[in-house]
Design a protein around this motif. Sequence first.
Motif, PDB file in Angstrom:
ATOM      1  N   GLY A  49       0.807  -1.210   0.000  1.00 42.70           N
ATOM      2  CA  GLY A  49       0.000   0.000   0.000  1.00 42.70           C
ATOM      3  C   GLY A  49       0.840   1.261   0.000  1.00 42.70           C
ATOM      4  N   ILE A  79      -0.246  -8.623   0.675  1.00 47.41           N
ATOM      5  CA  ILE A  79      -0.528  -7.195   0.515  1.00 47.41           C
ATOM      6  C   ILE A  79      -0.045  -6.497   1.777  1.00 47.41           C
ATOM      7  N   ALA A  82      -1.816  -2.855   4.054  1.00 50.54           N
ATOM      8  CA  ALA A  82      -3.103  -2.976   3.354  1.00 50.54           C
ATOM      9  C   ALA A  82      -4.092  -1.893   3.733  1.00 50.54           C
ATOM     10  N   ILE A  88     -10.139  -2.402   0.817  1.00 54.37           N
ATOM     11  CA  ILE A  88      -9.330  -3.613   0.954  1.00 54.37           C
ATOM     12  C   ILE A  88     -10.153  -4.791   1.474  1.00 54.37           C
ATOM     13  N   ALA A 106      -2.278 -10.391   4.385  1.00 53.53           N
ATOM     14  CA  ALA A 106      -2.239  -8.933   4.378  1.00 53.53           C
ATOM     15  C   ALA A 106      -1.646  -8.467   5.694  1.00 53.53           C
TER      16      ALA A 106
END
Length: 382
Positions: A49, A79, A82, A88, A106
Amino acid sequence: MEYVSRLLSDAIRKSPKNKAVILFGARRAGKTTLLSHLLGNSDARWFSGDHSADVQMLTSLASAADLRVLLDGISSIVIDEAQKIPNIGLLIKRLADLGSSVRVFATASGSLDLADGVMESAAGRIRRFALWPLTIEEIALHTSWLDAVRSLPERLVFGSYPSIVLDPEEAKGSLTAYYDTLLFKDIFSCSGVRKHPAFLRLVEILAYRIGRMSTAESLARECDLSAGTVESYLGLLEESFIIKILPSYAANHANELKKSKKIYFCDLGVRNTAIADFSPFSTRPPEEQGALFENYFVMERIKRHSYKDRFVQHYFWRNKAGSEVDLIELNDDQMQAFEIKLNRSDVKTPSAFAAAYPGASFHVVNQSNFYRYFAEPETPKA
């Protein structure tokens, strides 16, 4: 860099493969390092992110076909950070709904907006974990219990973030840079905090008041904010794994305090950075030494139960006459009480507490015996 094995590893490995794993924790707590170690040289695909190109790609996935292309040829998708990916929770739900053999991971620097979004959108499809700075048990398993106990003064000053434990020579510089650039990054970018100086002043006040009773009203007076704003800021700090709030415990006895709270720092290196004080533990005033030791023990107990997935609630206790117990742990109908005194062992159970809660076990914790509450499988009997 050298790797310290984490107690959370087995729980993540054993989590259901059809559920996404969400790993919460402060930046630099080791979330990415842990997943990198667990996934090893597998064909995992990583996104962050913090990278605008990754954010754009993940938010542009419009169809199931897009998702299948994303997951094609890999065994895992990760991820990072996140909380910065719009919607998300919905994305994780869609990935889980594909029912593929690809594992979904994540990470998030604190709960902030991510937790509610994920829980609402991907209910039943996730397994969430919290990763804390290193525990004394993790440090002991990496070196030895003797080394871990001997390093207590360093942990009380510089804390237990992995990079600090592994590279103590750079501790001051690393902590200062972390505090100035990363620690509050997500709070400021995701939560709409506008009064940064007042917010940082609140953090500084909390650092000076660790282990002391506080109310939102008393803190508000000290940092020129409203009580409601202070409550909001405290919530953000706790969700971001910067502080831990212990409420007062009361079972409807008229003489017990009900509205006060104690506030601790999740990591003492952060606490000492907030007040720019890295002086040796041995040179600090006795009152501060006791407060640092209390903060350390309370957080180590919280981390221990968190990793063992125990539904233990943590409180402190005090009545209006001034009788106090530093830490209360409740697990179902079992209560454990801890009095935390750096250099004392001659502390008796407060008579008012014993009368109100005769079934509670009472422990006196000091620097000579604290490690026993982490080195043994269960808390030793009083």
